[in-house]
Every structure is written in C-alpha cells, then in structure tokens.
Design an enzyme around this catalytic site. Structure first.
Site, PDB file in Angstrom:
ATOM      1  N   GLU A 783       0.839  -1.183   0.000  1.00 16.64           N
ATOM      2  CA  GLU A 783       0.000   0.000   0.000  1.00 16.64           C
ATOM      3  C   GLU A 783       0.884   1.247   0.000  1.00 16.64           C
ATOM      4  O   GLU A 783       1.852   1.329   0.743  1.00 16.64           O
ATOM      5  CB  GLU A 783      -0.906   0.006   1.242  1.00 16.64           C
ATOM      6  CG  GLU A 783      -2.046  -0.996   1.167  1.00 16.64           C
ATOM      7  CD  GLU A 783      -3.055  -0.641   0.089  1.00 16.64           C
ATOM      8  OE1 GLU A 783      -3.030   0.504  -0.387  1.00 16.64           O
ATOM      9  OE2 GLU A 783      -3.849  -1.504  -0.283  1.00 16.64           O
ATOM     10  N   ASP A 815      -1.390   8.096 -16.444  1.00 14.13           N
ATOM     11  CA  ASP A 815      -0.994   7.244 -17.562  1.00 14.13           C
ATOM     12  C   ASP A 815      -0.903   5.795 -17.108  1.00 14.13           C
ATOM     13  O   ASP A 815      -0.663   5.511 -15.937  1.00 14.13           O
ATOM     14  CB  ASP A 815       0.360   7.704 -18.107  1.00 14.13           C
ATOM     15  CG  ASP A 815       0.559   7.309 -19.554  1.00 14.13           C
ATOM     16  OD1 ASP A 815      -0.230   6.488 -20.054  1.00 14.13           O
ATOM     17  OD2 ASP A 815       1.500   7.818 -20.190  1.00 14.13           O
ATOM     18  N   HIS A 948       6.606  10.390 -16.661  1.00 14.11           N
ATOM     19  CA  HIS A 948       7.213   9.207 -17.279  1.00 14.11           C
ATOM     20  C   HIS A 948       8.737   9.298 -17.249  1.00 14.11           C
ATOM     21  O   HIS A 948       9.417   8.323 -16.901  1.00 14.11           O
ATOM     22  CB  HIS A 948       6.719   9.076 -18.718  1.00 14.11           C
ATOM     23  CG  HIS A 948       7.430   8.016 -19.502  1.00 14.11           C
ATOM     24  ND1 HIS A 948       7.147   6.668 -19.362  1.00 14.11           N
ATOM     25  CD2 HIS A 948       8.434   8.093 -20.418  1.00 14.11           C
ATOM     26  CE1 HIS A 948       7.938   5.970 -20.158  1.00 14.11           C
ATOM     27  NE2 HIS A 948       8.729   6.806 -20.804  1.00 14.11           N
TER      28      HIS A 948
END
EC number: 3.1.26.-
Length: 973
Positions: A783, A815, A948
């Site tokens: 978690e 994303d 990213h």
C-alpha cells in the site's frame, strides 16, 4: 571436436532448477496466461501458442483441481482445451494494475461470498481492449475446434475475456484481501447470482438497456472528414438466446456434457456456444426442452433439461466474446497463422537479406461495442523474425569469447523471445540446459521413451543436424488440462529449430538498417487502408469465411467506417517578450532559439568534465554555448575546466565528488563521455541525483562531433540546462484560474522484482510553468497511500508558498491504466487521493481525473479527395468510436511525419469541476504544447511526459528516490 564449434557440454554457469517433468515444444497446447478481463492487456510474447495442434500428455500430472463453470470455460466444447496457469478457483486473485502499479484486478471475488452462478460476468466489468469497455481481442492463444471435426460448434473460454496490448508479469505471490474497508487497488467483489438449484425456478429475462444520455461531444474547431480502421458490423439476427442446461443425474465431467449436447445438434442446431452449463444459440427453442442421452461409460440414461433464461440483444456485451471467437475462426479459414495474439501470413513474408531478417505481415483484430454500435477493429501488424537460429547465435558467441562462452550465451539468450517455425509458436527463453542434448530421451504421455531426434523426425519430418547442441528451457506457469489436472514441467527447445525474434540490439544502432526496416513497417495511411481493404476482400471472396460470420448473423461493411471529427484551434505560445500562434506543423524551434525565454537562470558557477581526447570537442561546445546564450536571454560565465586522464567510471565519480566538495557553489555539472556508455551515464546520474544533489547534463561526444549540427545540438543542450536550473521556456494561455495540473505514471523495474516506481509531477504556479516532482517506490502488493499523501500534500504546500493560496481545481492525468481498471480507479483510488485534502482545514477543491491511454490500435485517416492521408495535428474525435460507459475522446495532438495517425485516448473518470467536453479537450491540447524538451506538441500532456521521464530515470537508472533538493527543478530531462 571442431575448434570452430562451441563446446556445448559442461555445467551451466547458471544452474537450472531441476524439475520432475519435462515437456516438448509440441507436446502440450500452450494456453496463454489466464487474463482477468478487467486487466485489458495482452499476454507477453514469450509463451507457447498453439493453433489446432493435437495434445500430447505430460510426463507427470498433479491432482485434479475443481474447475468453475462460466465464461472462463466456454472454449471447452467437444474436447477443446481451455487450460489456465492457475487452478480455476473463484478465490484465486488475478494480478492487475491499480492506479499506482501492481495491485489486485477488478475481477476480485471474496471468499465470504456465496458460490457464484455459472454465467457471464457483469458486462460492465467485461472491460477489454485499448479503449472500449466491450472489446475483446481475437488474436489470442486459444485453439479453435481442436479435437472436433465439427467446426460449427463454438466453445468459448478465457480468450473471450478482453485483452489489450500487453500484460505485465504478475507478482510471484498472491494475497487474499481482508474483510475490512477496501484499500488502494482492491476492487469490489463482482455481483453474481446464486447457483441455480432445482428448488429455485429459473426466470426468463429479456435484456434491454436504456442508454444513459452522456454529454461528451464538443463543438470547438473545424469539422473534418476522417476515416477509421474500424469496420461496421451489421447484426441480422433478432436476438441471441441464453439457456440453462441441467443434467439429471448430474454429469461431473465437462467433456461428457459437451458430447451429450453434441448428440442433439438436430434439435439445437449446429451453431452453439456452450460452457457446460450455459448455452447460447442464435435460434429460439421451446421455453423448456427435455432431451435424453445415454452415458457411454455405464450406459446410464441421462436427462438433459434446456430452459431459456435470457434473451439478449445481438449487440449485447455478453455476445462480444463469442463474436470474437467466430472471427478468429474466420482468420483461420483465410490461412492466417496465429502467432502470439495476432494473425500473420508467412507466405507473404518480406525478406531483408542484407540484414538477415524476415517481416511477416498480419493483422490484429477484435470486435467491440462502442457508442456507434458493433465494430471490427483491425490493425496492420508485422512480426520481425531473424534468419539466424539460436544455434547460429551460439556459434557467433563462441568465436568471440570461447573462454566465457556459456556465461555469455546464457546472458544473451535468457529473456529473449524465439519462434519455432514448425508450429509457429513463440517462447521466452528462461534458461539453457548444457547437460542435455537432442540425443537424450523423454517419456511420452503413453509411457513410451523417445529421443528428441526421433520425436522431431516422427512428428515433423525434421532431421536435426547438430546432435551435441544444448537445449533451451521455457518454463510456463502452472495451468490445468482439459480434465482439471494440474500441469507442471518445462518445455525444452532445440536451438537449431528456434529462431530469434525482434530487432537485434546491434541493428537498433544502425541508422541505415533501421531506415530500411521502417520503410517496410511504417505504412502510410494509404498503404494502411489498402491492407485493410485487402483483408475485407479476402473475407468477402472466401465463402467459408462469409458463412462463418453469417451463422451468427454478422455482416461486415465493404470499407472502413468514416466519421466527422474536428481540428481544434491553434494555440498561442508565450515567450518573455513575444507571443505567436503556432503553424500547422506545430513546431516553434526557430522562435524559442531566437527570442528570450520566459525565465532564464544565469549560469555563473558550472563545471565541465571531459576526457583528454575530447578536449577539442569540449572547447567547441563551450564556444557555441556562449554564442547562442544571448538570443535566448541566458547569461553564462566560462566553466571550471576539469580534464580527466581517462574515461573510467571511477575517474569521473572521484573527480566530480572532489570538485563539488572544493567548490560549494556549483550550479551545474556538464560531463562529456566517449560514446553511449550506459554504465558511466548511470554512475554520473546516481552521484548527481542521489548522493551529491546537483543538476547535471551528460553529453555524448558523437553528438557534438559534427560541425554542421553543433549549433542545433548546443541550442537543445542550453535549453535543457535552463530547465534543470529552474528556468521557464514558454507557456500557453490557461483560462482556468487557480488550477493545479498533476501527471502520474508508473515504471516497473524488472531488475528489482518488478517493483513499481511512481513518478508524480505537479504544477505549482498559475501559468503551469513551474513544477514540483516526487518519486514513490512500491513493492508488489504494498500500500502506498501514505506515500501518495506525501506527494500530493507536499505539492499543495509548495503551491501555497508560491501563490499564497491553494488551487481551486486539480486536474490529474494518469498514464498506464487499462480499461479494466477504470472502475477501480474511480471507485477506490480517487477517494484515497481526495482524503489528502483533509490535511488542510475546510479545503475541498474541484477535481478532474483523466486516464491517458497511448497503447491503442485506433488509427485516424484524413479523407482527402483521392485517398487517405495523415490527419492534421489537433484532430479530436468524441463520438461513434467512444465508450458507452465513460466520457472520453481521442486526440491526435502531435505532428505525424511517418506512418499513420495514432491518437491518444483520454477517459474522464471524475469531473467534480463540471468541465465541459470543449474545456477538457482544449485544456488537454494546450498541455501537449508544454513539454520543454521538444519545441512542438507531443502525444500526451506535458505533466504525463514529465512523470514518465522521472519514473524511468528513478527506476531504470537510479534505483533510488532522487534527493529532495532537486524536486522543484526538471532535473530528469
């Protein structure tokens, strides 16, 4: 032994685990991973695939496992195998990806639930494909009609579950959820009706869904006629009928059930879909039908009761899975070969002899239901296969490094995907067994001993030339056979018969070779459309294929579907002293290198590290940087010149450390390296991003070694340096006030047990030109709500420091989420994020969350007068091909220079700010202009791309969280 041939005998440097069972590559039909339909991703290429091959039993089997009955077993008709890698128990948890990496899939069923009924899952959960909730890929590794000469009986199975582009490796263990409140990545149990019993009468229901009106169409922009790679499907049947089949006395064996039902094809017809309990027919039978059969094992009379339970619309979500199975059979009738999850035509292979490659043309196809009805999504696919077999690769390695031959072989081959052309299956190499050769024997299912040489000669007519070669090992996941028996063992492959797939690493660095390959693979819109036309013509001319579709009342349009899209207005780019409207090409490199940026940071204290042999290139680079700094408004002083005696990693690291220690005010470290050195690059970044935090720029000497390109390269380097120092290059007009934009993406680190690395990037000023970034590392099943809270709360505090207020609206671009995880994101993970607002008193901002999907198969063509061409950047589609479940749209934001126009799919899963479709689309398009590493638009919003880049740097290079001192700069560009 021939000195030019490797010595294959010996102990493997990486000793393979000893398994009790050994399997041959042609022995057992290799089913793919059992996919949770909610996962929405395709399986890896590295596993055996079979198309119509007979089963050969294993050498060892485990205890029989009890199988569940439902959609998962509907391919199992008349002896058709639908085995899976895990026992088909409801309480087994499929792996999935939550909003922040690896969690539990949306198809979770708790143990405290009553046993589920043998029926289809809720169509709302049958999420599949790259963007539509009802899509199911047909190119999957399941068999059609194996073991039965009657092709009209249509069994269904896990292949009916949806897949998309790619499946992540599941974690090694599964955990059972607690009964407490749901946590991140833990979706709810699926609603299911109780198991039918004789005391509970079946009720006939007629499916008729009232379509909820969802406003998702915008109006801004110029209308434009577009073509799609989707083909409209017309359904001529009035309905599809669902029946419940009861055997009395009960028949436990499914294969017997299939056989008994097949005996009554005169009554049910020759077009059926049966899973052992639920029967689907395109024809209407009596409300209750009683049939008799005789069990062959003991001649007992079995009563078969067929009772109608549901009348489905022909475009129902429940019909999509077996429509896809029908189309898979159509592709087989066209003599297309199933490789992986797509169909290819080896007879039309394109040969690149100079590069020793073959390119197999093919198609990826799936049937889906959208706002516009039922469609066939067909995309052109290519399979790159090398002419070199694995044995050739081994010989080449032996010539280069005889001393460490086995080590080098194992290192190079393990993890690669190979194809065995005798059965067109793909496998991932997991190990090399240096102690076995084709002269060794194995035990067949009938107990007979046979050597590998004899096996290939007898079954495939292949004479193995190299009898002393080692064997390749593929370890598939555990699965079940047709009778519920657990299958274990290894698949052994011959290097001589296994061919490498994919593009060699050496070839990837060869510009000319990649250009030759791109000319064959990157099709223009006209070529792409012609390939789809060819497929439709082949289907239309093939009587058997046409009849197969018509059995279920399906008819394809003769051409691709055409719709009307819109081109959004061009945006205004703002610099420090000027602003301008972008051109149609959406490129403003001239403007940003000619006029001052919004904010430039003076570079007075910086150090340049370079090896002695790169001294000339270093001086030329500095001279050029000084020339171009003035036009962009950047002031810079000469660097501290640090010449290195060699280019070893230790030399760079030690020298940089000593320089940073002696000079405490270093703003920027610039390093010139000799060639593409991943190890050296990683060492420099670890030092400058983790150990001694300072912005850094690594320059390959080859990129600055060409005088004709030096100016353009230096301009890009200087703009990057300005970003890393905290500068701001350009902006766009943002009409929404007090707005924060967040980008989130996940990178999975294969070298560290597939732990997830979450990149989190948030804007912290009103013009969206200043960014705050954090990284979260997560182990499988861990978690990370607390870690996320640190990211979001930290960004809100930083926003308050800069603007003296908190944002009124927060827009999140997430994303890497498949269709199957959309409900999990909306129902469980977003509320977890919203809890972070409780850290601030009386603070409840409006929130909008978009899921960004890049890996889709949808292509857009601009309908020109003569043929199709590439669409204009800014093209948006928000109807017909959109989801029936969500507010979504497709946006092609970037300029496509080669190939087809593949848009990005945006799904809005939360909109408490009540943004209109026009506002959503315009804001998204604006953010695609804000990526400072490229003076033009990109495919995704800038915060997504920043996230990213951050996740990739942290997970692939650093393997550690970057220093907090760098969080306000774009140090990861």
């Amino acid at each position: 032994m021939d000195p030019f041939r490797p010595s294959f005998r010996g102990q493997s440097p990486i000793h393979p685990s000893q398994c009790q069972a050994v399997r041959m590559p042609g022995c057992w039909p290799q089913a793919s991973k059992p996919l949770d339909p909610a996962l929405g991703r395709g399986a890896p290429a590295g596993r055996g695939h079979v198309f119509g091959k007979p089963e050969e039993p294993s050498t060892q089997r485990g205890p029989a496992q009890r199988e569940s009955v439902g959609l998962v077993s509907m391919f199992r008709g008349l002896g058709i195998e639908t085995v899976s890698k895990t026992p088909l128990k409801r309480e087994m948890l499929p792996s999935g990806r939550g909003i922040l990496g690896r969690g539990l899939s949306a198809n979770l069923v708790r143990k405290d639930r009553e046993e589920l009924s043998p029926t289809f899952w809720d169509p709302k959960v049958l999420a599949a494909g790259d963007s539509k909730m009802a899509e199911t890929s047909v190119g999957w590794s399941r068999t059609l009609g194996r073991g039965s000469s009657d092709a009209s009986l249509l069994p269904l199975g896990r292949a009916a579950g949806g897949i998309s582009r790619e499946v992540d490796k599941p974690p090694c263990t599964f955990s059972t959820p607690s009964r407490g409140p749901p946590q991140l990545s833990s979706p709810p149990a699926l609603p299911q009706s109780p198991l039918h019993s004789p005391d509970r009468p079946l009720v006939l229901t007629v499916e008729h869904k009232e379509k909820e009106l969802i406003v998702k169409q915008g109006s801004k922009g110029t209308p434009q006629s577009l073509g799609l790679n989707l083909v409209k499907i017309q359904c001529h049947n009035e309905a599809v009928y669902q029946y419940h089949v009861t055997f009395s006395p009960n028949v436990e064996c499914k294969s017997m059930r299939f056989g008994m039902l097949k005996d009554h094809q005169a009554v049910t017809g020759n077009v059926t879909a049966f899973d052992g309990s639920i029967l689907y027919l395109p024809v209407k039978l009596q409300q209750v039908l009683e049939l008799k059969s005789q069990r062959k094992t003991d001649s007992a009379e079995i009563s078969i009761k067929i009772q109608m339970t549901k009348i489905l619309e022909p475009c129902s979500d429940l019909c999509i899975p077996f429509y896809n199975v029908v189309f898979r059979r159509v592709m087989k009738l066209l003599d297309m070969k199933l490789v992986g999850r797509n169909f290819y035509d080896p007879t039309s292979a394109m040969v690149l002899q100079q590069h020793r490659l073959q390119i197999w043309p093919g198609y990826a196809a799936s049937i889906r239901r959208t706002d516009g009805g039922l469609f066939l999504l067909a995309d052109v696919s290519h399979k790159v296969i090398r002419n070199d077999c694995v044995l050739d690769v081994m010989h080449a390695i032996y010539q280069q490094n005889k001393e460490h031959f086995q080590d080098e072989c194992t290192k190079l081959l393990v993890g690669n995907i190979v194809i065995t052309r005798y059965n067109n299956r793909t496998y991932r190499i997991d190990d090399v067994d240096w102690n076995k050769t084709p002269k060794d024997s194995f035990t067949m299912s009938d107990g007979k001993e046979i050597t590998f040489l004899e096996y290939y000669s007898k079954n495939y007519g292949i004479t193995v030339k190299e009898e002393d070669q080692p064997l390749l090992i593929h370890r598939p996941s555990e699965r079940q056979d047709n009778h519920g028996m657990l299958l274990k063992g290894e698949i052994l492959l011959l290097p001589e018969l296994s061919f490498m797939t994919g593009i060699p690493e050496k070839m990837k660095k060869d510009f000319r070779a990649m250009k030759d390959l791109a000319q064959q693979i990157n099709l223009s819109p006209k070529q792409h459309h012609s390939a789809l036309e060819c497929l439709l013509q082949r289907i239309a001319k093939n009587e058997a294929a046409t009849n197969e579709l018509m059995r279920w009342g399906l008819r394809l349009q003769k051409d691709v579907h055409k719709i009307e899209g819109r081109v959004l207005p061009m945006e205004r780019i703002n610099l420090k002293n000027t602003s301008f409207i972008t051109s149609q090409e959406l490129n403003w490199v001239k403007e940003v290198t000619r006029d001052p940026s919004i904010l430039t940071i003076p570079m007075h204290f910086w150090a340049l590290f370079y090896p002695k042999r790169a001294m000339d290139q270093a001086r030329e680079l500095v001279n050029m940087l000084e020339k171009i700094a003035g036009p962009i408004g950047m002031r810079m002083s000469p660097p501290a010149w640090v010449e290195l005696k060699d280019d070893r990693i230790e030399t760079y690291v030690r020298t940089i450390q000593s320089t940073l220690g002696a000079e405490g005010k270093i703003q920027m470290v610039v390093c010139i390296i000799m060639g593409p050195r991943d190890d050296l690059y990683g060492a420099i970044k670890k030092l400058c991003c983790v150990q001694s935090p300072v912005p850094s720029q690594v320059v390959n000497v080859r990129t600055i070694g060409q005088p004709t390109r030096l100016r353009s390269v230096a301009q890009k380097i200087l703009l990057q340096i300005n970003c890393k120092l905290g500068g701001e290059l350009w902006g766009v007009d943002i009409p929404l006030k007090q707005l924060m934009v967040i980008g989130m993406d996940v990178y999975h680190d294969p070298s560290r047990g597939m732990r997830s690395v979450v990149g989190f990037v948030a804007s912290i000023n009103l013009t969206l030109t200043k960014w705050y970034s954090r990284v979260v590392f997560q182990m499988p099943h861990q978690e990370i709500v607390d870690s996320l809270k640190l990211c979001l709360v930290g960004s809100l505090k930083k926003f308050y420091e800069v603007n003296h207020c908190l944002p009124e609206k927060i827009v999140v671009y997430r994303d890497g989420v498949s269709d199957g995880q959309l409900k999990t994101v909306a129902n469980y993970e977003i509320p977890q994020l919203q809890k972070c607002f409780e850290a601030f008193e009386n603070y409840q901002p409006k929130m909008v969350v978009f899921v960004v999907q890049k890996k889709i198969s949808t292509n857009l063509y601009l309908a020109a007068p003569q043929n199709f061409v590439t669409p204009t950047p800014g093209t948006v589609v928000d109807h017909t091909i959109t989801s029936c479940e969500w507010v979504d749209f497709y946006l092609l934001a970037h300029h496509v220079r080669q190939g087809c126009g593949i848009p990005t799919h945006y799904v809005c899963v939360l909109n408490t700010a009540n943004l209109s479709p026009d506002h959503m689309q315009r804001l998204t398009f604006k953010l695609c202009h804000m990526y400072w590493n490229w003076p033009g638009t990109i495919r995704v919003p800038a915060p997504c791309k920043y996230a990213h880049k951050l996740a990739f740097l942290s997970g692939h290079i650093l393997h550690h969280e970057p220093a907090i001192q760098l969080c306000e700069n774009l140090f990861f560009l």
